[in-house]
Motif scaffolding. Sequence first.
Motif, mmCIF file in Angstrom:
data_model
loop_
_atom_site.group_PDB
_atom_site.id
_atom_site.type_symbol
_atom_site.label_atom_id
_atom_site.label_comp_id
_atom_site.label_asym_id
_atom_site.label_seq_id
_atom_site.Cartn_x
_atom_site.Cartn_y
_atom_site.Cartn_z
ATOM 1 N N GLY A 1 -3.100 11.980 8.246
ATOM 2 C CA GLY A 1 -3.948 11.215 8.627
ATOM 3 C C GLY A 1 -4.428 9.899 7.966
ATOM 4 O O GLY A 1 -4.487 8.909 8.946
ATOM 5 N N ALA A 2 -4.218 9.466 6.816
ATOM 6 C CA ALA A 2 -4.159 8.933 6.349
ATOM 7 C C ALA A 2 -3.462 7.811 5.745
ATOM 8 O O ALA A 2 -3.188 6.735 6.642
ATOM 9 N N ALA A 3 -2.354 9.145 5.836
ATOM 10 C CA ALA A 3 -1.012 7.673 6.159
ATOM 11 C C ALA A 3 -0.709 7.191 7.294
ATOM 12 O O ALA A 3 -0.571 5.919 7.346
ATOM 13 N N PHE A 4 -1.512 8.375 8.416
ATOM 14 C CA PHE A 4 -0.808 7.291 9.515
ATOM 15 C C PHE A 4 -1.773 6.274 9.879
ATOM 16 O O PHE A 4 -0.978 5.232 10.690
ATOM 17 N N ALA A 5 -2.847 6.528 9.157
ATOM 18 C CA ALA A 5 -4.156 5.285 9.597
ATOM 19 C C ALA A 5 -3.250 4.315 8.849
ATOM 20 O O ALA A 5 -3.506 2.531 9.020
ATOM 21 N N LEU A 6 -2.596 3.832 7.059
ATOM 22 C CA LEU A 6 -1.647 3.261 6.548
ATOM 23 C C LEU A 6 -0.804 2.309 7.281
ATOM 24 O O LEU A 6 -0.697 1.357 7.746
ATOM 25 N N ILE A 7 -0.125 3.497 7.762
ATOM 26 C CA ILE A 7 0.944 2.742 8.979
ATOM 27 C C ILE A 7 0.036 1.464 9.625
ATOM 28 O O ILE A 7 1.081 0.472 9.860
ATOM 29 N N LEU A 8 -0.409 2.067 10.468
ATOM 30 C CA LEU A 8 -0.762 1.079 11.929
ATOM 31 C C LEU A 8 -1.214 0.180 11.423
ATOM 32 O O LEU A 8 -1.692 -1.253 11.589
ATOM 33 N N TYR A 9 -2.588 0.112 10.590
ATOM 34 C CA TYR A 9 -3.039 -0.689 8.954
ATOM 35 C C TYR A 9 -1.820 -2.460 9.550
ATOM 36 O O TYR A 9 -2.061 -2.845 9.211
ATOM 37 N N MET B 1 0.938 -1.194 0.090
ATOM 38 C CA MET B 1 0.212 0.133 -0.106
ATOM 39 C C MET B 1 0.637 0.809 -0.290
ATOM 40 O O MET B 1 0.483 2.149 -0.884
ATOM 41 N N ALA B 2 1.278 1.130 0.484
ATOM 42 C CA ALA B 2 2.608 2.551 0.711
ATOM 43 C C ALA B 2 3.199 2.735 -0.120
ATOM 44 O O ALA B 2 3.377 4.446 -0.692
ATOM 45 N N THR B 3 3.807 1.768 -1.155
ATOM 46 C CA THR B 3 4.570 1.895 -2.155
ATOM 47 C C THR B 3 3.486 2.142 -3.381
ATOM 48 O O THR B 3 4.048 3.166 -3.704
ATOM 49 N N GLY B 4 2.579 1.936 -2.820
ATOM 50 C CA GLY B 4 1.316 1.825 -4.009
ATOM 51 C C GLY B 4 1.212 4.074 -4.107
ATOM 52 O O GLY B 4 0.529 4.008 -4.893
ATOM 53 N N ARG B 5 0.823 4.230 -2.623
ATOM 54 C CA ARG B 5 0.801 5.811 -2.827
ATOM 55 C C ARG B 5 1.801 6.637 -2.867
ATOM 56 O O ARG B 5 1.829 7.857 -3.101
ATOM 57 N N LEU B 6 3.576 5.872 -2.792
ATOM 58 C CA LEU B 6 3.998 6.480 -3.146
ATOM 59 C C LEU B 6 4.082 6.873 -4.556
ATOM 60 O O LEU B 6 4.343 7.823 -5.093
ATOM 61 N N ALA B 7 3.821 5.586 -5.313
ATOM 62 C CA ALA B 7 3.951 5.845 -6.715
ATOM 63 C C ALA B 7 3.104 6.789 -7.814
ATOM 64 O O ALA B 7 3.021 7.496 -8.269
ATOM 65 N N ALA B 8 1.995 6.752 -6.285
ATOM 66 C CA ALA B 8 0.576 7.774 -7.107
ATOM 67 C C ALA B 8 1.588 8.886 -7.059
ATOM 68 O O ALA B 8 0.557 9.861 -7.842
ATOM 69 N N VAL B 9 1.815 10.102 -6.007
ATOM 70 C CA VAL B 9 2.223 10.670 -5.328
ATOM 71 C C VAL B 9 3.323 10.988 -6.521
ATOM 72 O O VAL B 9 3.374 12.403 -7.304
ATOM 73 N N LEU B 10 4.600 10.083 -6.246
ATOM 74 C CA LEU B 10 5.591 10.477 -7.628
ATOM 75 C C LEU B 10 4.737 10.828 -9.157
ATOM 76 O O LEU B 10 5.451 11.762 -9.594
ATOM 77 N N LEU B 11 3.913 10.452 -8.921
ATOM 78 C CA LEU B 11 2.854 10.026 -10.778
ATOM 79 C C LEU B 11 2.410 11.592 -11.370
ATOM 80 O O LEU B 11 2.520 12.638 -11.772
ATOM 81 N N LEU B 12 1.873 11.692 -9.966
ATOM 82 C CA LEU B 12 0.697 12.857 -10.000
ATOM 83 C C LEU B 12 1.703 14.610 -9.378
ATOM 84 O O LEU B 12 1.370 15.975 -9.740
ATOM 85 N N LEU B 13 2.813 14.081 -9.156
ATOM 86 C CA LEU B 13 2.993 15.634 -8.185
ATOM 87 C C LEU B 13 3.736 16.305 -9.359
ATOM 88 O O LEU B 13 3.157 17.809 -9.325
ATOM 89 N N PRO B 14 4.738 16.359 -11.113
ATOM 90 C CA PRO B 14 4.675 16.638 -11.345
ATOM 91 C C PRO B 14 3.107 17.850 -12.529
ATOM 92 O O PRO B 14 3.297 18.908 -11.927
ATOM 93 N N SER B 15 2.127 16.867 -12.633
ATOM 94 C CA SER B 15 1.173 17.655 -13.018
ATOM 95 C C SER B 15 0.572 18.720 -11.878
ATOM 96 O O SER B 15 0.336 19.812 -12.687
ATOM 97 N N ALA B 16 0.537 18.453 -10.334
ATOM 98 C CA ALA B 16 -0.431 19.351 -9.333
ATOM 99 C C ALA B 16 1.055 20.925 -9.690
ATOM 100 O O ALA B 16 0.711 21.207 -8.933
#
Length: 103
Positions: free
Chosen positions: A39-47, A1-16
Motif C-alpha cells: 500500500g505504501a509503495a502504491f501510494a508513492l507511485i500515485l504521488y 523516491m522510488a530509487t531511495g526506497r529500492l536502495a534502502a531495500v537492497l542495503l537492508l536485505l542482507p542483514s534482514a
Amino acid sequence: MATGRLAAVLLLLPSALRQVPRFRQPPGPLAAAVVIGAGAAFALILYLRAAQQQMLAIAVVLASLYPAIPTVLGVAALREKLTRAQVTGLTSAAAAIVLLTLG
C-alpha cells in the motif's frame, strides 16, 4: 523516491536475511506487513504520477492530511472519543478536500 526506497531495500536485505531465524513471525503479521508495504509503495507511485501530471498542488495537500487517517481509524476501530480540536481539524480537512475538488 522510488530509487531511495529500492536502495534502502537492497542495503537492508542482507542483514534482514541473516536475522530471519531469530525473528520468525506467524503468517498473519507477516501478511499484514506485506499488504502495508504494498500500500505504501502504491501510494508513492500515485504521488509520483500526480507530480508528473502537474497535479502536485493537490497531491501535496492530500498527502499532508495523513495525520487524519490514524485519528479516523482510532475512532472507527478503537471507539476513541474525539476532542473538540480533533473535530475542528477533521472538519477543516474535509472542507479543504471539498474545496480542492471544486477547483
